[in-house]
Design an enzyme around this catalytic site. Structure first.
Site, PDB file in Angstrom:
ATOM      1  N   LYS A  41       8.331   8.618  -1.836  1.00 15.67           N
ATOM      2  CA  LYS A  41       8.575   7.390  -1.439  1.00 15.67           C
ATOM      3  C   LYS A  41      10.252   7.301  -1.425  1.00 15.67           C
ATOM      4  O   LYS A  41      10.676   6.517  -0.630  1.00 15.67           O
ATOM      5  CB  LYS A  41       8.042   6.362  -2.471  1.00 15.67           C
ATOM      6  CG  LYS A  41       6.667   5.924  -2.288  1.00 15.67           C
ATOM      7  CD  LYS A  41       6.160   5.026  -3.411  1.00 15.67           C
ATOM      8  CE  LYS A  41       4.718   4.896  -3.095  1.00 15.67           C
ATOM      9  NZ  LYS A  41       3.756   5.951  -3.003  1.00 15.67           N
ATOM     10  N   GLU A  43      12.225  -0.587  -7.998  1.00 14.97           N
ATOM     11  CA  GLU A  43      12.542  -1.615  -6.988  1.00 14.97           C
ATOM     12  C   GLU A  43      12.292  -2.612  -7.736  1.00 14.97           C
ATOM     13  O   GLU A  43      11.615  -3.133  -8.851  1.00 14.97           O
ATOM     14  CB  GLU A  43      11.429  -1.605  -5.810  1.00 14.97           C
ATOM     15  CG  GLU A  43      11.438  -0.295  -4.985  1.00 14.97           C
ATOM     16  CD  GLU A  43      10.606  -0.403  -3.882  1.00 14.97           C
ATOM     17  OE1 GLU A  43      10.765   0.683  -3.011  1.00 14.97           O
ATOM     18  OE2 GLU A  43       9.508  -0.998  -4.186  1.00 14.97           O
ATOM     19  N   HIS A  48      -2.721  -3.588  -9.086  1.00 15.08           N
ATOM     20  CA  HIS A  48      -2.022  -2.858  -8.019  1.00 15.08           C
ATOM     21  C   HIS A  48      -2.957  -2.421  -7.154  1.00 15.08           C
ATOM     22  O   HIS A  48      -2.683  -1.456  -6.254  1.00 15.08           O
ATOM     23  CB  HIS A  48      -0.849  -2.025  -8.474  1.00 15.08           C
ATOM     24  CG  HIS A  48       0.179  -2.815  -9.369  1.00 15.08           C
ATOM     25  ND1 HIS A  48       1.043  -3.535  -9.076  1.00 15.08           N
ATOM     26  CD2 HIS A  48       0.418  -2.400 -10.558  1.00 15.08           C
ATOM     27  CE1 HIS A  48       1.988  -3.986  -9.870  1.00 15.08           C
ATOM     28  NE2 HIS A  48       1.625  -3.358 -10.908  1.00 15.08           N
ATOM     29  N   ARG A  78      -2.420   8.394   6.777  1.00 12.18           N
ATOM     30  CA  ARG A  78      -3.824   8.388   6.907  1.00 12.18           C
ATOM     31  C   ARG A  78      -4.436   7.263   7.324  1.00 12.18           C
ATOM     32  O   ARG A  78      -3.964   6.125   7.686  1.00 12.18           O
ATOM     33  CB  ARG A  78      -4.465   8.795   5.646  1.00 12.18           C
ATOM     34  CG  ARG A  78      -4.049   7.841   4.475  1.00 12.18           C
ATOM     35  CD  ARG A  78      -4.761   8.266   3.118  1.00 12.18           C
ATOM     36  NE  ARG A  78      -4.164   7.387   2.022  1.00 12.18           N
ATOM     37  CZ  ARG A  78      -4.356   6.106   1.589  1.00 12.18           C
ATOM     38  NH1 ARG A  78      -5.195   5.441   2.671  1.00 12.18           N
ATOM     39  NH2 ARG A  78      -3.699   5.330   0.745  1.00 12.18           N
TER      40      ARG A  78
END
Length: 673
Positions: free
Chosen positions: A116, A200, A235, A296
């Site tokens: 990421k 973040e 999440h 994917r």
């Protein structure tokens, strides 16, 4: 086009890929673990190869065994599904080195988007908007703490190599950061073999909107519009829909173009999803920021198929075999609205704790399984199959399509009412509660919807208790009638007698509440049912019922309501399903339960089969109610075991790394007087 492909996955995605391959005339090879020897995906394919033990590390993650299975069976290509090896660039490269086609993007694209932090830097160069954060390589905990403090709380810690909510924690205060970071890193190393994280800014009132992209080997790339995946717990997604409600056409185009730019930046080929976090500001304005790219096919791809009329697995096979994209951007259209519900083996009223067990009953609504239509079920299980602790807790995906969102909502609720699962806890009734909330019905969506609506989502009686008990009584009486001897008036078991009154008493427990029903027969009249609990009359009235024609349903009228009900008896349990909801009752036998005592206090047991990750205490420690005592890992997620009361730890009965069965005593706690 390929003659034969191997599907390097299991469960519903393996069945899904096999169905499209069969329609296209492509032979399929399944791989399976010890636990999956009799699984549905094995039967769905033309051939099957055993690749190892039940744990993923012993089978589905052993890519050298998968490559050997492809070589032995003559497969020309490997479809990775999602999860497991689907985003592993080493596996994709190994396929190429073995002369096999990896039905997915090139290894370089997986590598570029797999981490990421690096992908954020790449997207910044490509002009894709980013959320403020830290994406650096330095993973010193003190530095990460300083960066979180600099960004400002709340922040989100995310595993750099992760996905699916694993290795992710939201942190509201600086004081909580260190513990959350340690947990994230531990979960990340167990799930992905890499404990690097990024930090973040946690966007307020965020929506999770993702764009489906597709690229081919000729350099073309398109987007197949968006999906809203904002409704999440821990999440992880619960409900997904397409298109995103309230999406302005101009913003849809900008997000689509940004997603295509992201894909082009890494030379993307095949199916992929670019995920954005959308910030909702006062006045209805919205901004979007790049989160990550999943290299994917996604779990929620069926809603995109429903609104576009395209089979994305067919697109994958065609692109991987060298064909160009079937359609250009200007040929793609949105038709209607689609919603997907993930049906999982879990207990929403107990922090979504995963459940294991056997599907003693597994019934579905009528549907068109893999084609575009009003109702579709994607699953990889059958009635009688076991849900094990080794894999994800998802049982099935229920997808509906309608001309409008309102029609799709109504259709989904009706379809969920016809999903009957007995044998383990599921989230089916919870999903119906979500659909009925004002927030979801009016499309006021954000990732905090479940938390915001918790008062009407959890610990709710899904069906009126008197009605559930009336259905149970009717089921009992119908079963007794079926056992009567024809023509023998003395063999009647329905309470009939020639004079006076006759009464029968039924006692049940429902979620800890003792309820009794008294059925009174009077000569020549309809029997009257009285339902009471704790001396309070809950309902009273005539009980009218009959077996529905041609099925297992009961036509029932009681307490001013008429309904259709189905009851499944399993031992002392009665599982009641109605269009309004479902309930589980336990028939009480006072003689059978006489002399039983409550379990000894102070025993802390494993709520599911799994692995002990860590203990947060030692023998002799004094602990407070609610304090974390141990951490377990099951079904790819960590679960914290907390102290039920103040007390002192007497003994730890296992060590970190030990595998334990459900109900195993983990430690002994002397509860304070």
């Amino acid at each position: 086009m390929f003659d034969k492909i191997l599907i390097a996955n299991r469960g519903e995605i393996a069945c899904r890929v096999a169905a499209t391959a069969r329609r296209m005339g492509v032979k399929t090879v399944a791989v399976y673990s010890d636990a999956d020897a009799s699984a549905q995906h094995v039967a769905a394919c033309d051939e099957a190869v055993h690749i190892g033990g039940s744990a993923p590390q012993e089978s589905y993650l052993r890519w050298e065994r998968i490559l050997e299975a492809a070589r032995r069976t003559g497969a020309q290509a490997i479809h990775p599904g999602y999860g497991f090896l689907s985003e592993n660039e080493e596996f994709a490269q190994a396929c190429a080195d073995a002369g096999l086609v990896f039905i997915g993007p090139p290894p370089s694209a997986i590598q570029a988007m797999g981490l990421k932090a690096e992908s954020k830097q790449l997207m910044e160069k490509a002009g894709v908007p980013l959320v403020p954060g830290y994406h650096g390589a330095d993973q010193d905990p003190a530095l990460l703490q300083r960066e979180a403090d600099r960004i400002g709380y709340p922040v989100l810690i995310k595993a750099s190599a992760g996905g699916g909510g694993k290795g992710m924690r939201a942190v509201d205060r600086s004081a909580d950061f260190a513990a959350a970071l340690e947990s994230c890193k531990r979960e990340a190393i167990n799930s992905f073999g890499d404990d690097a994280v990024l930090i973040e800014k946690y966007v307020q009132r965020p929506r999770h909107i993702e764009i489906q992209v597709f690229g081919d080997m000729q350099g073309q790339c398109v987007y197949l519009f968006e999906r809203d995946c904002s409704v999440q717990r821990r999440h992880q997604k619960v409900l997904e829909e397409a298109p995103a409600p309230g999406m302005p056409p101009e913003m849809r185009a900008r997000m689509g173009e940004a997603a295509v730019a992201a894909a082009r930046a890494v030379g993307y080929v095949g199916a992929g999803t670019v995920e954005f976090i959308v910030e909702q500001r006062e006045g209805g304005a919205m901004d979007f920021f790049f989160m990550e790219m999943n290299t994917r096919l996604q779990v929620e791809h069926p809603v995109t198929e429903a609104i576009t009329g395209q089979d994305l697995v067919e697109w994958q096979l065609r692109v991987a075999s060298g064909e160009p994209l079937p359609l250009a951007q200007e040929q793609l259209r949105i038709t209607g609205h689609a919603i997907e519900a993930r049906i999982c083996a879990e207990n929403p009223d107990n922090q979504f704790l995963p459940a294991t067990g056997r599907l003693a009953v597994y019934r579905q609504p009528e549907c068109t399984r893999f084609e575009r239509g009003a109702v579709r079920i994607d699953d990889g299980v059958r009635e009688g199959d076991a849900i094990s602790p080794y894999y994800d807790s998802m049982i099935a995906k229920l997808i509906v399509h309608g001309d409008t969102r309102e029609q799709a909502l109504a259709r989904l609720d009706e379809a969920l009412s016809r999903v009957h699962i007995v044998g383990l806890a599921t989230n089916v009734q919870f999903l119906r509660h979500v659909l009925r909330t004002e927030s979801f019905a009016q499309a006021r969506l954000d990732t905090a919807l479940i938390q915001r609506e918790q008062a009407v989502l959890f610990h709710q009686a899904p069906v009126a208790l008197p009605l559930a008990l009336a259905a149970t009584v009717a089921h009992t009486l119908l079963a007794e009638r079926a056992a009567e001897r024809p023509g023998d008036p003395f063999g009647r078991r329905d309470g009939w007698q020639g004079w006076g009154e006759n009464r029968r008493r039924f006692e049940v427990d429902c979620a800890g509440q003792a309820v009794a029903a008294v059925l009174t027969y009077r000569p020549g009249g309809t029997p009257v049912l009285q339902v009471e609990s704790g001396g309070t009359l809950l309902a009273e009235g005539p009980l009218v019922f009959s077996a529905a024609q041609g099925g297992e349903d009961i036509d029932l009228a009681f307490g001013g309501e008429r309904t259709r009900a189905r009851v499944y008896a399993r031992g002392e349990s009665r599982h009641v399903f109605t269009p309004r909801g479902a309930a589980q009752l336990t028939v009480l036998d006072r003689l059978a339960h006489a002399g039983e005592t409550q379990a000894e206090g102070g025993r802390l047991t494993a709520p599911m089969p799994g692995k002990v990750v860590a203990f947060a205490v030692r023998a002799g420690d004094r602990v407070a109610k609610g304090q974390a005592l141990a951490v377990m890992e099951a079904m790819k997620m960590e679960h914290t075991i907390a102290a039920p009361a103040d007390g002192t730890v007497e003994e730890l009965l296992y060590a970190p790394g030990d595998q334990v069965t459900e109900g195993a005593e983990l430690l002994r706690l002397a509860v304070a007087a």
